[in-house]
Design a protein around this motif. Structure first.
Motif, PDB file in Angstrom:
ATOM      1  N   SER A  10      19.087  32.727  30.340  1.00  0.00           N
ATOM      2  CA  SER A  10      18.376  31.488  30.650  1.00  0.00           C
ATOM      3  C   SER A  10      17.017  31.862  31.227  1.00  0.00           C
ATOM      4  O   SER A  10      16.736  33.038  31.479  1.00  0.00           O
ATOM      5  N   ALA A  11      16.167  30.843  31.424  1.00  0.00           N
ATOM      6  CA  ALA A  11      14.808  31.102  31.902  1.00  0.00           C
ATOM      7  C   ALA A  11      14.197  29.807  32.414  1.00  0.00           C
ATOM      8  O   ALA A  11      14.824  28.745  32.367  1.00  0.00           O
ATOM      9  N   ASP A  12      12.970  29.916  32.892  1.00  0.00           N
ATOM     10  CA  ASP A  12      12.193  28.761  33.334  1.00  0.00           C
ATOM     11  C   ASP A  12      11.111  28.468  32.300  1.00  0.00           C
ATOM     12  O   ASP A  12      10.445  29.391  31.818  1.00  0.00           O
ATOM     13  N   LEU A  13      10.937  27.191  31.963  1.00  0.00           N
ATOM     14  CA  LEU A  13       9.869  26.747  31.075  1.00  0.00           C
ATOM     15  C   LEU A  13       8.807  26.058  31.928  1.00  0.00           C
ATOM     16  O   LEU A  13       9.120  25.109  32.669  1.00  0.00           O
ATOM     17  N   LEU A  14       7.578  26.541  31.851  1.00  0.00           N
ATOM     18  CA  LEU A  14       6.471  25.939  32.607  1.00  0.00           C
ATOM     19  C   LEU A  14       5.810  24.883  31.723  1.00  0.00           C
ATOM     20  O   LEU A  14       5.224  25.204  30.682  1.00  0.00           O
ATOM     21  N   VAL A  15       5.927  23.637  32.153  1.00  0.00           N
ATOM     22  CA  VAL A  15       5.389  22.501  31.397  1.00  0.00           C
ATOM     23  C   VAL A  15       4.086  22.086  32.057  1.00  0.00           C
ATOM     24  O   VAL A  15       4.061  21.771  33.249  1.00  0.00           O
ATOM     25  N   GLY A  16       3.009  22.095  31.292  1.00  0.00           N
ATOM     26  CA  GLY A  16       1.703  21.730  31.838  1.00  0.00           C
ATOM     27  C   GLY A  16       1.601  20.237  32.107  1.00  0.00           C
ATOM     28  O   GLY A  16       2.343  19.427  31.538  1.00  0.00           O
ATOM     29  N   ALA A  17       0.676  19.887  32.986  1.00  0.00           N
ATOM     30  CA  ALA A  17       0.390  18.459  33.215  1.00  0.00           C
ATOM     31  C   ALA A  17      -0.094  17.866  31.894  1.00  0.00           C
ATOM     32  O   ALA A  17      -0.952  18.448  31.227  1.00  0.00           O
ATOM     33  N   GLN A  26      -1.713  24.825  21.252  1.00  0.00           N
ATOM     34  CA  GLN A  26      -1.221  24.575  22.607  1.00  0.00           C
ATOM     35  C   GLN A  26      -0.075  25.538  22.906  1.00  0.00           C
ATOM     36  O   GLN A  26       0.704  25.877  22.012  1.00  0.00           O
ATOM     37  N   VAL A  27       0.018  25.930  24.179  1.00  0.00           N
ATOM     38  CA  VAL A  27       1.040  26.902  24.581  1.00  0.00           C
ATOM     39  C   VAL A  27       1.788  26.426  25.814  1.00  0.00           C
ATOM     40  O   VAL A  27       1.293  25.578  26.576  1.00  0.00           O
ATOM     41  N   MET A  28       2.969  26.983  25.988  1.00  0.00           N
ATOM     42  CA  MET A  28       3.770  26.819  27.205  1.00  0.00           C
ATOM     43  C   MET A  28       4.355  28.189  27.512  1.00  0.00           C
ATOM     44  O   MET A  28       4.633  28.970  26.610  1.00  0.00           O
ATOM     45  N   ARG A  29       4.555  28.487  28.768  1.00  0.00           N
ATOM     46  CA  ARG A  29       5.070  29.801  29.169  1.00  0.00           C
ATOM     47  C   ARG A  29       6.548  29.689  29.549  1.00  0.00           C
ATOM     48  O   ARG A  29       6.964  28.757  30.225  1.00  0.00           O
ATOM     49  N   VAL A  30       7.327  30.714  29.107  1.00  0.00           N
ATOM     50  CA  VAL A  30       8.724  30.870  29.523  1.00  0.00           C
ATOM     51  C   VAL A  30       8.774  32.144  30.352  1.00  0.00           C
ATOM     52  O   VAL A  30       8.270  33.186  29.929  1.00  0.00           O
ATOM     53  N   GLU A  31       9.369  32.046  31.530  1.00  0.00           N
ATOM     54  CA  GLU A  31       9.431  33.214  32.416  1.00  0.00           C
ATOM     55  C   GLU A  31      10.729  33.202  33.222  1.00  0.00           C
ATOM     56  O   GLU A  31      11.511  32.281  33.119  1.00  0.00           O
ATOM     57  N   GLY A  83       4.765  15.245  32.557  1.00  0.00           N
ATOM     58  CA  GLY A  83       4.337  14.398  33.671  1.00  0.00           C
ATOM     59  C   GLY A  83       2.844  14.574  33.928  1.00  0.00           C
ATOM     60  O   GLY A  83       2.133  15.211  33.148  1.00  0.00           O
ATOM     61  N   THR A  84       2.402  14.022  35.030  1.00  0.00           N
ATOM     62  CA  THR A  84       0.985  14.081  35.381  1.00  0.00           C
ATOM     63  C   THR A  84       0.620  15.364  36.126  1.00  0.00           C
ATOM     64  O   THR A  84      -0.561  15.611  36.372  1.00  0.00           O
ATOM     65  N   SER A  85       1.627  16.158  36.487  1.00  0.00           N
ATOM     66  CA  SER A  85       1.365  17.453  37.138  1.00  0.00           C
ATOM     67  C   SER A  85       2.240  18.525  36.471  1.00  0.00           C
ATOM     68  O   SER A  85       3.198  18.200  35.776  1.00  0.00           O
ATOM     69  N   ALA A  86       1.853  19.749  36.687  1.00  0.00           N
ATOM     70  CA  ALA A  86       2.635  20.858  36.128  1.00  0.00           C
ATOM     71  C   ALA A  86       4.069  20.784  36.643  1.00  0.00           C
ATOM     72  O   ALA A  86       4.308  20.424  37.806  1.00  0.00           O
TER      73      ALA A  86
END
Length: 177
Positions: free
Chosen positions: A152-159, A126-131, A67-70
């Protein structure tokens, strides 16, 4: 062993004759030679089934349109994905990582992740964080000596996250409690 003891007594007088008394004792009554004593003890050990873990499935977040935001793609305990933010989950293959643990029946173990977060990369930098890996903590092996563990975990998707196939690796550790 025979002990011989000679005792020389002081002279004593009996009438006019002086006599010396020499007493020979061939064994002393009640004297026992020193003897070693023995006791025994058992040495015991129980060899238990070794504690092992093997991966049965990878953690997969499926296909995501940025999307247009994180945003956050949160994987919940049943393996489904909940999106927070402007990114959209577009299906694909998704689900929790799973592991099979074998070990001594009914034993408690701890289940922990090697790091609080990891980076996924797409090979182009390019990277994405899983936390926020979950679950962790105490688990019990079944009476049959097996335990299925899911993570399970959370995936942080950048804008405007660049497209690509992102991969990374995480470690889990199990130990007896």
């Amino acid at each position: 062993m025979t002990n011989i003891k000679y005792i020389c007594a002081l002279p004593h007088f009996r009438g006019a004759a002086l006599t010396w008394t020499l007493i020979s004792v061939s064994s002393v009554v009640g004297f026992q030679p020193a003897s070693a004593q023995e006791a025994s003890a058992d040495a015991v050990v129980e060899i238990e089934v070794p504690l092992t873990i093997s991966k049965t499935a990878d953690m997969r977040f499926g296909n995501i349109i940025p999307g247009t935001s994180a945003s956050i793609a949160r994987m919940v305990n049943n393996g489904s994905i909940t999106m927070m933010g402007t990114a959209t989950h577009a299906g694909g293959t998704f689900g929790q990582a799973s592991f099979e643990v074998t070990g001594p029946p009914n034993r408690w173990i701890t289940f922990n992740f090697g790091a609080p977060s990891i980076l996924l990369t797409n090979g182009a930098g390019q990277v994405m964080r899983v936390e926020r890996f979950k679950p962790f903590g105490y688990q019990r092996i079944s009476a049959q000596g097996k335990r299925q563990l899911r993570a399970s975990a959370d995936l942080l998707v950048g804008a405007n996250q660049p497209p690509g196939f992102y991969t990374g690796e995480f470690n889990v550790t199990i130990d007896f409690q």
